[in-house]
Design a protein around this motif. Sequence first.
Motif, mmCIF file in Angstrom:
data_model
loop_
_atom_site.group_PDB
_atom_site.id
_atom_site.type_symbol
_atom_site.label_atom_id
_atom_site.label_comp_id
_atom_site.label_asym_id
_atom_site.label_seq_id
_atom_site.Cartn_x
_atom_site.Cartn_y
_atom_site.Cartn_z
ATOM 1 N N ALA A 28 0.829 -1.213 0.000
ATOM 2 C CA ALA A 28 0.000 0.000 0.000
ATOM 3 C C ALA A 28 0.859 1.257 0.000
ATOM 4 O O ALA A 28 0.478 2.278 -0.576
ATOM 5 C CB ALA A 28 -0.928 -0.007 1.210
ATOM 6 N N ALA A 29 2.035 1.188 0.619
ATOM 7 C CA ALA A 29 2.960 2.331 0.643
ATOM 8 C C ALA A 29 3.825 2.372 -0.619
ATOM 9 O O ALA A 29 4.724 3.202 -0.727
ATOM 10 C CB ALA A 29 3.846 2.250 1.880
ATOM 11 N N ASN A 30 3.577 1.444 -1.554
ATOM 12 C CA ASN A 30 4.305 1.359 -2.821
ATOM 13 C C ASN A 30 5.796 1.064 -2.631
ATOM 14 O O ASN A 30 6.629 1.494 -3.428
ATOM 15 C CB ASN A 30 4.109 2.636 -3.642
ATOM 16 N N GLU A 31 6.136 0.338 -1.564
ATOM 17 C CA GLU A 31 7.522 -0.034 -1.288
ATOM 18 C C GLU A 31 7.859 -1.406 -1.878
ATOM 19 O O GLU A 31 8.945 -1.615 -2.382
ATOM 20 C CB GLU A 31 7.766 -0.077 0.220
ATOM 21 N N TRP A 32 6.943 -2.346 -1.742
ATOM 22 C CA TRP A 32 7.151 -3.713 -2.197
ATOM 23 C C TRP A 32 6.145 -4.056 -3.282
ATOM 24 O O TRP A 32 5.024 -3.563 -3.286
ATOM 25 C CB TRP A 32 7.001 -4.704 -1.052
ATOM 26 N N LYS A 33 6.548 -4.946 -4.203
ATOM 27 C CA LYS A 33 5.673 -5.310 -5.319
ATOM 28 C C LYS A 33 5.384 -6.809 -5.399
ATOM 29 O O LYS A 33 4.351 -7.202 -5.907
ATOM 30 C CB LYS A 33 6.305 -4.880 -6.651
ATOM 31 N N ASP A 34 6.299 -7.652 -4.966
ATOM 32 C CA ASP A 34 6.149 -9.093 -5.166
ATOM 33 C C ASP A 34 6.812 -9.837 -4.016
ATOM 34 O O ASP A 34 7.626 -9.267 -3.280
ATOM 35 C CB ASP A 34 6.803 -9.486 -6.493
ATOM 36 N N TYR A 35 6.464 -11.107 -3.864
ATOM 37 C CA TYR A 35 7.096 -11.930 -2.834
ATOM 38 C C TYR A 35 7.207 -13.369 -3.294
ATOM 39 O O TYR A 35 6.571 -13.782 -4.271
ATOM 40 C CB TYR A 35 6.330 -11.857 -1.513
ATOM 41 N N ALA A 36 8.039 -14.126 -2.590
ATOM 42 C CA ALA A 36 8.196 -15.561 -2.828
ATOM 43 C C ALA A 36 8.384 -16.234 -1.479
ATOM 44 O O ALA A 36 8.980 -15.663 -0.568
ATOM 45 C CB ALA A 36 9.401 -15.831 -3.729
ATOM 46 N N ILE A 37 7.866 -17.451 -1.359
ATOM 47 C CA ILE A 37 8.031 -18.234 -0.132
ATOM 48 C C ILE A 37 8.757 -19.525 -0.502
ATOM 49 O O ILE A 37 8.334 -20.236 -1.408
ATOM 50 C CB ILE A 37 6.680 -18.567 0.526
ATOM 51 N N ASP A 38 9.849 -19.797 0.193
ATOM 52 C CA ASP A 38 10.612 -21.031 -0.010
ATOM 53 C C ASP A 38 10.582 -21.842 1.271
ATOM 54 O O ASP A 38 10.900 -21.321 2.343
ATOM 55 C CB ASP A 38 12.072 -20.713 -0.373
ATOM 56 N N HIS A 39 10.217 -23.110 1.157
ATOM 57 C CA HIS A 39 10.227 -24.039 2.288
ATOM 58 C C HIS A 39 11.352 -25.028 2.033
ATOM 59 O O HIS A 39 11.187 -25.964 1.252
ATOM 60 C CB HIS A 39 8.885 -24.759 2.422
ATOM 61 N N LEU A 40 12.479 -24.796 2.673
ATOM 62 C CA LEU A 40 13.655 -25.647 2.494
ATOM 63 C C LEU A 40 13.742 -26.666 3.628
ATOM 64 O O LEU A 40 12.980 -26.609 4.589
ATOM 65 C CB LEU A 40 14.913 -24.781 2.448
#
Length: 128
Positions: A51-63
């Motif tokens: 919402a603050a336009n700081e982040w656009k995408d994410y990924a989750i890794d389960h190692l």
Amino acid sequence: MSEGSAGAGEGDASAILIPLQEARRERLGMPVSFDRRELDLILRLYGRMVAANEWKDYAIDHLEDRAIFSVYRRASEVPLFQIVKDPKLAKRQGAFSVIAAGGRILKRGHELARVLGVFDNRLKLVKA
């Protein structure tokens, strides 16, 4: 030494608590993952930052040894931050940490909410 005192010493060694989910995960060879409460905290932070336009995408890794939530400004870049859960460090430095793009650990601790607090007072770059 009497038998009673020897039994008390053995009782102390067996008094170490291990969360059932961690014991089951290790026994079955399952990867480390974020639980529902942890994901809720992380996704609330993610929503605020989008919402603050700081982040656009994410990924989750389960190692096998840790779980990683990576945050991106754009999908084609390296992650800006990684929120890591490493159960092997739980007794020492804390299972949770926030790592910056260069690999520097910004905050580490036992409680995820406190570790995520590093984003609350973050200085922002202002373009002139």
